[in-house]
Design an enzyme around this catalytic site. Structure first.
Site, PDB file in Angstrom:
ATOM      1  N   ASP A   1       0.822  -1.217   0.000  1.00 16.50           N
ATOM      2  CA  ASP A   1       0.000   0.000   0.000  1.00 16.50           C
ATOM      3  C   ASP A   1       0.853   1.263   0.000  1.00 16.50           C
ATOM      4  O   ASP A   1       0.375   2.341   0.331  1.00 16.50           O
ATOM      5  CB  ASP A   1      -0.935   0.008   1.213  1.00 16.50           C
ATOM      6  CG  ASP A   1      -0.178   0.027   2.530  1.00 16.50           C
ATOM      7  OD1 ASP A   1       1.022  -0.310   2.548  1.00 16.50           O
ATOM      8  OD2 ASP A   1      -0.786   0.387   3.550  1.00 16.50           O
TER       9      ASP A   1
ATOM     10  N   ASP B   1       2.255   6.288   2.251  1.00 19.62           N
ATOM     11  CA  ASP B   1       1.453   5.129   2.640  1.00 19.62           C
ATOM     12  C   ASP B   1      -0.003   5.530   2.406  1.00 19.62           C
ATOM     13  O   ASP B   1      -0.444   6.555   2.911  1.00 19.62           O
ATOM     14  CB  ASP B   1       1.715   4.818   4.121  1.00 19.62           C
ATOM     15  CG  ASP B   1       0.869   3.662   4.623  1.00 19.62           C
ATOM     16  OD1 ASP B   1      -0.350   3.650   4.374  1.00 19.62           O
ATOM     17  OD2 ASP B   1       1.413   2.776   5.285  1.00 19.62           O
TER      18      ASP B   1
ATOM     19  N   LYS C   1       4.995   2.095  15.871  1.00 17.41           N
ATOM     20  CA  LYS C   1       3.949   3.026  16.323  1.00 17.41           C
ATOM     21  C   LYS C   1       4.079   3.445  17.788  1.00 17.41           C
ATOM     22  O   LYS C   1       3.189   3.190  18.611  1.00 17.41           O
ATOM     23  CB  LYS C   1       2.572   2.414  16.055  1.00 17.41           C
ATOM     24  CG  LYS C   1       2.411   2.055  14.578  1.00 17.41           C
ATOM     25  CD  LYS C   1       1.017   1.703  14.149  1.00 17.41           C
ATOM     26  CE  LYS C   1       0.948   1.481  12.655  1.00 17.41           C
ATOM     27  NZ  LYS C   1       0.985   0.109  12.178  1.00 17.41           N
TER      28      LYS C   1
HETATM   29  N1  GDD Z   1      -0.375 -11.320   3.396  1.00 19.67           N
HETATM   30  C1  GDD Z   1      -0.587 -10.527   4.446  1.00 19.67           C
HETATM   31  N2  GDD Z   1      -0.985 -11.086   5.633  1.00 19.67           N
HETATM   32  N3  GDD Z   1      -0.416  -9.212   4.310  1.00 19.67           N
HETATM   33  C2  GDD Z   1      -0.633  -8.410   5.386  1.00 19.67           C
HETATM   34  C3  GDD Z   1      -1.046  -8.918   6.634  1.00 19.67           C
HETATM   35  C4  GDD Z   1      -1.223 -10.347   6.759  1.00 19.67           C
HETATM   36  O1  GDD Z   1      -1.589 -10.895   7.800  1.00 19.67           O
HETATM   37  N4  GDD Z   1      -1.186  -7.872   7.491  1.00 19.67           N
HETATM   38  C5  GDD Z   1      -0.869  -6.759   6.787  1.00 19.67           C
HETATM   39  N5  GDD Z   1      -0.553  -7.078   5.502  1.00 19.67           N
HETATM   40  C6  GDD Z   1      -0.126  -6.165   4.426  1.00 19.67           C
HETATM   41  C7  GDD Z   1      -1.070  -4.995   4.182  1.00 19.67           C
HETATM   42  O2  GDD Z   1      -2.023  -5.348   3.177  1.00 19.67           O
HETATM   43  C8  GDD Z   1      -0.124  -3.899   3.702  1.00 19.67           C
HETATM   44  O3  GDD Z   1       0.146  -3.973   2.310  1.00 19.67           O
HETATM   45  C9  GDD Z   1       1.177  -4.226   4.451  1.00 19.67           C
HETATM   46  O4  GDD Z   1       1.088  -5.589   4.849  1.00 19.67           O
HETATM   47  C10 GDD Z   1       1.411  -3.329   5.689  1.00 19.67           C
HETATM   48  O5  GDD Z   1       0.285  -3.391   6.528  1.00 19.67           O
HETATM   49  P1  GDD Z   1      -0.469  -2.062   7.011  1.00 19.67           P
HETATM   50  O6  GDD Z   1      -1.659  -2.484   7.774  1.00 19.67           O
HETATM   51  O7  GDD Z   1      -0.660  -1.139   5.862  1.00 19.67           O
HETATM   52  O8  GDD Z   1       0.591  -1.465   8.033  1.00 19.67           O
HETATM   53  P2  GDD Z   1       0.804   0.057   8.491  1.00 19.67           P
HETATM   54  O9  GDD Z   1       0.627   0.986   7.361  1.00 19.67           O
HETATM   55  O10 GDD Z   1      -0.015   0.287   9.702  1.00 19.67           O
HETATM   56  O11 GDD Z   1       2.346   0.039   8.955  1.00 19.67           O
HETATM   57  C11 GDD Z   1       3.334  -0.553   8.133  1.00 19.67           C
HETATM   58  O12 GDD Z   1       3.733   0.319   7.097  1.00 19.67           O
HETATM   59  C12 GDD Z   1       4.408   1.522   7.495  1.00 19.67           C
HETATM   60  C13 GDD Z   1       4.894   2.251   6.255  1.00 19.67           C
HETATM   61  O13 GDD Z   1       3.899   2.398   5.346  1.00 19.67           O
HETATM   62  C14 GDD Z   1       4.531  -0.921   9.018  1.00 19.67           C
HETATM   63  O14 GDD Z   1       5.427  -1.687   8.228  1.00 19.67           O
HETATM   64  C15 GDD Z   1       5.240   0.327   9.549  1.00 19.67           C
HETATM   65  O15 GDD Z   1       6.417  -0.038  10.273  1.00 19.67           O
HETATM   66  C16 GDD Z   1       5.633   1.220   8.375  1.00 19.67           C
HETATM   67  O16 GDD Z   1       6.242   2.431   8.867  1.00 19.67           O
HETATM   68 MG    MG Z   2      -0.039   0.842   5.412  1.00 16.70          MG
END
Ligand code: GDD
Ligand code: MG
Length: 330
Positions: free
Chosen positions: A108, A218, A159
């Site tokens: 994403d 993001d 976070k």
């Molecule tokens: N296959 C799979 N299975 N994908 C997953 C799962 C899972 O259980 N959980 C999350 N994802 C995928 C989401 O679809 C997304 O593409 C990605 O992993 C990150 O998950 P998010 O839910 O978007 O996380 P975030 O935005 O809160 O935080 C993450 O991204 C930040 C930067 O954009 C973390 O990696 C943070 O450390 C980072 O700063």
């Molecule tokens: Mg994200």
């Protein structure tokens, strides 16, 4: 290098847009997010990708039945249940039999990151894993990272509360992992790479990070999703798509917005800083501002939608005012 893209999350913060569609299949200027990610990888010489799928896996297979996304061949691994970000990496890496260092991407994120430079940095530092970093104004929604001068990660805190954040340098969601990282991930429960694997590797001194200051976003909240669309619309990214085709009446006012194919904006309607997916109808004199409307939304005469997110096929009747709402309500 093989690139594994994590696309299995539930997209909770983007509901109801993600009620029927996984986050990475939502359109950014009419093109599904996953295609933006895949073409960025292709631009940097990546020749094959894997999708770590969980939530609504069929949406991807149905959209790309010929086995290619933006021209790149792809494989899939479908988790039987949500395994968390590390669990997803482990599951897919074993299914896809990855034996060499590989890339992992949060699906994403839109970025112009120089992937080749990240791989080069990883090789030179002899790291077990290398993550890309960005500097942001508010790090509290991200993984916060501190490093030594040589890029070795001291601390990785997912976070942290705003006041407790040790820096505003954050995990940008693109990694190079050696296959040994897989052995660090237990397979008996869901595991978060950000909350368990990376902090553990930081302690072991095997995690490195490379800062980048390129375009990065993001797209996981409604505000960011809107921003992503407007950034592409205004050419703040390297690539520009062909915009979708909509009908806009001469006396309607459309500013700073992306209007999906088959949508119709009637006379004297106003649409500003908004994204409308396909087949929406904005009736005479209605106002849509700072909002995201899913496919086939009908907005009646004189209605106002401001700062709101509207789900698939909803009808907002004439004269109704929706301000800062998610509709239907969660
Ligand atoms: N296959 C799979 N299975 N994908 C997953 C799962 C899972 O259980 N959980 C999350 N994802 C995928 C989401 O679809 C997304 O593409 C990605 O992993 C990150 O998950 P998010 O839910 O978007 O996380 P975030 O935005 O809160 O935080 C993450 O991204 C930040 C930067 O954009 C973390 O990696 C943070 O450390 C980072 O700063
Ligand atoms: Mg994200």
């Amino acid at each position: 290098m093989f690139a594994l893209v994590l696309v299995g999350g539930f997209g909770t913060r983007l509901r109801p847009l993600t009620e029927h569609t996984p986050k990475q299949m939502l359109p950014i200027c009419g093109v599904p997010m996953i295609e933006w990610v895949a073409s960025h990888l292709a631009d940097h010489g990546i020749q094959e990708i894997g999708l770590a799928l969980g939530y609504r896996p069929d949406a991807f297979r149905a959209a790309y039945p010929d086995g290619r996304i933006a021209g790149i061949p792809y494989k899939v691994a479908v988790e039987p249940e949500a395994r968390g970000t590390a669990g997803a990496v482990r599951f897919a890496a074993l299914e896809m039999q990855l034996k060499e260092p590989f890339l992992v991407l949060n699906g994403d994120v839109l970025t112009d990151l120089d992937i080749g430079a990240l791989i080069e940095f990883h090789r030179k530092s002899h790291a077990e894993a290398t993550i890309a970093l960005q500097v942001v104004a508010d790090p509290s929604r991200f993984g916060v990272v501190t490093t030594k001068d040589n890029g070795q990660v001291r601390e990785f805190i997912e976070k942290p509360p705003a006041e407790a954040s040790p820096s505003n340098t954050i995990n940008a969601g693109t990694y190079v992992l050696n296959p040994s990282v897989i052995d660090r991930i237990p397979d008996t429960r869901p595991v978060s790479i950000e909350r368990e694997t990376f902090p553990e590797m930081a302690l072991a001194g095997t995690l490195y990070a490379m800062k980048s200051d390129t375009y990065w976003l993001d797209t996981g909240t409604p505000e960011q999703f809107l921003e992503a669309n407007l950034d592409v619309l205004h050419g703040r990214r390297q690539n520009k798509p062909e915009l979708p085709l909509a009908a806009v009446e001469a006396t309607a006012q459309v500013e700073d917005s992306v209007i999906g194919t088959g949508s119709h904006i009637d006379a004297q309607a106003i649409v500003k800083r908004s994204v409308l997916f396909n087949g929406c109808r904005i009736s005479k004199g209605a106002r849509v501002i700072d909002s995201v409307l899913s496919d086939d939304v009908y907005v009646g005469e004189g209605a106002t939608i401001e700062g709101s997110v509207i789900g698939l096929g909803e009808r907002i009747e004439a004269g109704v005012q929706l301000v800062d709402q998610t509709w239907p309500a969660p």
